[in-house]
Design a protein around this motif. Structure first.
Motif, short mmCIF file in Angstrom:
data_model
loop_
_atom_site.label_atom_id
_atom_site.label_comp_id
_atom_site.label_asym_id
_atom_site.label_seq_id
_atom_site.Cartn_x
_atom_site.Cartn_y
_atom_site.Cartn_z
N HIS A 97 -6.30 -2.98 2.32
CA HIS A 97 -5.35 -2.26 1.48
C HIS A 97 -5.96 -1.73 0.19
O HIS A 97 -5.44 -0.79 -0.39
CB HIS A 97 -4.11 -3.11 1.20
CG HIS A 97 -3.10 -3.03 2.31
ND1 HIS A 97 -2.35 -1.90 2.54
CD2 HIS A 97 -2.76 -3.91 3.28
CE1 HIS A 97 -1.58 -2.09 3.59
NE2 HIS A 97 -1.82 -3.31 4.06
N ASN B 9 2.96 3.64 6.75
CA ASN B 9 2.37 2.34 6.45
C ASN B 9 2.93 1.32 7.43
O ASN B 9 4.03 0.82 7.25
CB ASN B 9 2.72 1.94 5.01
CG ASN B 9 2.17 0.58 4.66
OD1 ASN B 9 1.25 0.09 5.29
ND2 ASN B 9 2.75 -0.05 3.65
N GLY B 14 -2.57 -1.15 8.13
CA GLY B 14 -2.85 0.22 7.69
C GLY B 14 -3.94 0.31 6.64
O GLY B 14 -4.03 -0.52 5.76
N ILE B 16 -4.17 2.70 4.29
CA ILE B 16 -3.61 3.90 3.68
C ILE B 16 -4.35 4.30 2.41
O ILE B 16 -4.31 5.44 2.00
CB ILE B 16 -2.12 3.70 3.37
CG1 ILE B 16 -1.93 2.43 2.56
CG2 ILE B 16 -1.31 3.62 4.64
CD1 ILE B 16 -0.51 2.24 2.10
N HIS B 17 -5.02 3.34 1.79
CA HIS B 17 -5.67 3.57 0.50
C HIS B 17 -6.62 4.77 0.55
O HIS B 17 -6.53 5.69 -0.26
CB HIS B 17 -6.41 2.30 0.10
CG HIS B 17 -7.12 2.38 -1.20
ND1 HIS B 17 -8.34 3.01 -1.35
CD2 HIS B 17 -6.81 1.91 -2.42
CE1 HIS B 17 -8.72 2.90 -2.61
NE2 HIS B 17 -7.82 2.25 -3.28
N LYS B 20 -4.88 8.17 1.28
CA LYS B 20 -4.15 8.63 0.10
C LYS B 20 -5.12 9.29 -0.89
O LYS B 20 -4.88 10.38 -1.41
CB LYS B 20 -3.44 7.45 -0.54
CG LYS B 20 -2.69 7.79 -1.80
CD LYS B 20 -1.99 6.57 -2.38
CE LYS B 20 -1.39 6.92 -3.74
NZ LYS B 20 -0.75 5.77 -4.38
N ILE B 32 4.19 7.16 0.45
CA ILE B 32 3.96 6.13 1.46
C ILE B 32 5.28 5.81 2.17
O ILE B 32 6.30 5.59 1.52
CB ILE B 32 3.40 4.83 0.83
CG1 ILE B 32 2.16 5.13 -0.04
CG2 ILE B 32 3.07 3.79 1.90
CD1 ILE B 32 0.97 5.66 0.70
N ASN B 34 7.26 3.31 4.10
CA ASN B 34 7.31 1.89 4.44
C ASN B 34 8.52 1.55 5.32
O ASN B 34 8.48 0.59 6.07
CB ASN B 34 7.41 1.05 3.16
CG ASN B 34 6.19 1.22 2.27
OD1 ASN B 34 5.06 1.04 2.72
ND2 ASN B 34 6.40 1.59 1.02
#
Lengths: 255, 200
Positions: A97, B9, B14, B16-17, B20, B32, B34
């Motif tokens: 993350h 997400n 995920g 996602i960092h 993004k 995001i 969720n």
């Protein structure tokens, strides 16, 4: 035989947060600079990946320091492997993350609970699970060490790499306690044995002193990647120097 | 024109960092996603890709994202990345047989090749049917990290060769795009791909 698939050239940062340090035989630490600056520099030089290993987290049994990792990840638009002190699925998850693409694990898996490899592979996919090997050479076998080359495990490297492959690891990072930081070339025999023992990619580290050392390693053992630390940290060569030299010697690398 | 891209997400798996970060660098905005209620005020969707096929579908179901995701894929430009492309298929065979989102008539199977698996590293793409997403990027290298491949016979945009084996490295069906590689890990070429996606 030359490689038919491009060999990855990876910059490896051994970290005592927030510093990149240079260990010799994993001992005698010397502070080199900040991890964020180093990561950015190697990204700009054309590194295929960056590996970040907090080399004291396991030994001190402290939690992983995430701020530095996130800051370093923010400099990169290439894959970023992170390890050091990983002990749980929650650790894997939180590292993904904050920007890790792969998580590198050694001590906890080998000394306490190898099942974490299976579990992590099932949740995050094999490609995201890298097992770090710190090999120590004895007369006729190699032993896995942990905690940055300090603690014995009694496990045979060649058996352990097969076991972690079966458990679902997607990659091996092979380091040598004997050769690390000495700049006298790689342990070629060990590298070849490990590459030939498993079907998953093997990234070899520990020992590059010259460009020719890297070429010899690729020609002899054909690893999927070579992780370089000292040569880069002391600005002896850049990533682009390494890639150019390998290309000139008919070894396939990415642009 | 501003463009807000919703990144799905799906819980624990995920990454996602980095996606993004790349979208922001490419000039887009990010939201995001969720929960099923987060699908409002987005122009496009990105389905990221870390994890296993089975786990991804389980997480989408568990987080109650599945129905709305399917609904929005039909009407919004969507980009599936790596596993995110794979789950657009009908069926996946990672950790057993799992039903996918079923937008692309394809199966996801292990790569069988006489070389190391996963296939990891920068590699070229061979564009078969050029599209807007890959415009200007035909000669670039992209970063791959996968053990499975999408096996399909239609909707192919590009192929990539790994150790003598050619596999599908990008797909498109109407407004649905998929790339097996990771644009968020592919240097400037990847940022350009996100720019192309924003401009679609």
């Amino acid at each position: 035989m030359n490689n038919k698939v491009a060999t990855r050239i990876i910059a490896k940062l051994d970290i005592k947060p927030p510093y990149v340090i240079k260990p010799i035989h994993f001992e005698g630490l010397k502070k080199m600079g900040f991890s964020t600056d180093f990561a950015k520099k190697y990204y700009e030089q054309g590194a295929d990946e960056v590996m970040y290993i907090d080399i004291v987290a396991s030994l001190y049994q402290r939690e992983i320091l995430k701020d530095e990792i996130e800051k370093t990840a923010n400099e990169l638009f290439i894959p970023f492997g992170v390890g050091g002190g990983v002990r749980s699925i929650e650790d894997f998850s939180s590292l993904f993350h904050i920007g890790a693409d792969k998580v590198i694990i050694n001590t906890y898996a080998i000394q306490e609970n190898p099942d974490i490899i299976n579990k992590a592979a099932e949740i995050f996919g094999s490609q995201a699970v890298v097992v770090n090997i710190e090999a120590k050479k004895w007369d006729n076998w190699y032993e896995c060490y942990t905690d940055c080359g300090r603690i014995q495990s009694k496990k045979d490297v060649l058996k352990w790499v097969k076991e972690v492959e079966q458990r679902g690891a997607g990659e091996i990072l092979l380091q040598s306690v004997d050769y690390d930081g000495r700049e006298r070339g790689f342990d070629l025999e060990l590298s070849k044995k490990v590459v030939d023992s498993v079907k998953i990619p093997v990234v070899v580290s520990s020992g590059a002193g010259t460009l020719e050392d890297i070429k010899k390693l690729i020609e002899y053992a054909n690893p999927s990647g070579v992780a370089i630390a000292t040569l880069l940290h002391y600005n002896k060569f850049t990533i682009s120097d390494i890639k150019k030299y390998l290309k000139d010697n008919d070894i396939k690398v990415s642009r | 024109m501003s463009c807000t891209i919703g990144i799905i997400n799906y819980g624990i798996a995920g990454n996602i960092h980095s996606i993004k970060k790349s979208i922001l660098k490419a000039g887009g905005d990010v939201k995001i996603i969720n929960t099923k209620n987060d699908f409002s005020n987005i122009d496009k969707i990105v389905i990221p890709g870390v994890g296993s096929f089975k786990d991804a579908m389980n997480e989408l179901t568990k987080n109650d994202l599945l129905d709305n995701l399917k609904k929005f894929i039909k009407i919004k430009p969507t980009l599936g990345i790596c596993l995110g492309m794979q789950i657009l298929s009908s069926i996946g065979f990672e950790y057993g047989k799992t039903q996918g989102l079923n937008f692309i008539n394809a199966e996801v199977k292990p790569i069988i090749v006489d070389a190391k698996v996963p296939h990891v590293g920068f590699n070229e793409i061979e564009v078969i049917n050029s599209n807007k997403l890959l415009k200007g990027l035909e000669e670039e290298e992209f970063y791959f990290m996968h053990s499975f491949e999408v096996v399909n016979y239609t909707n192919i945009v590009s192929l990539t060769e790994y150790a003598g084996h050619k596999f599908v490295s990008s797909i498109q069906k109407d407004n649905i795009y998929g790339v097996q590689f990771h644009p968020e890990k592919s240097r400037e070429a990847g940022i350009q791909l996100f720019k192309n996606f924003i401009e679609l």
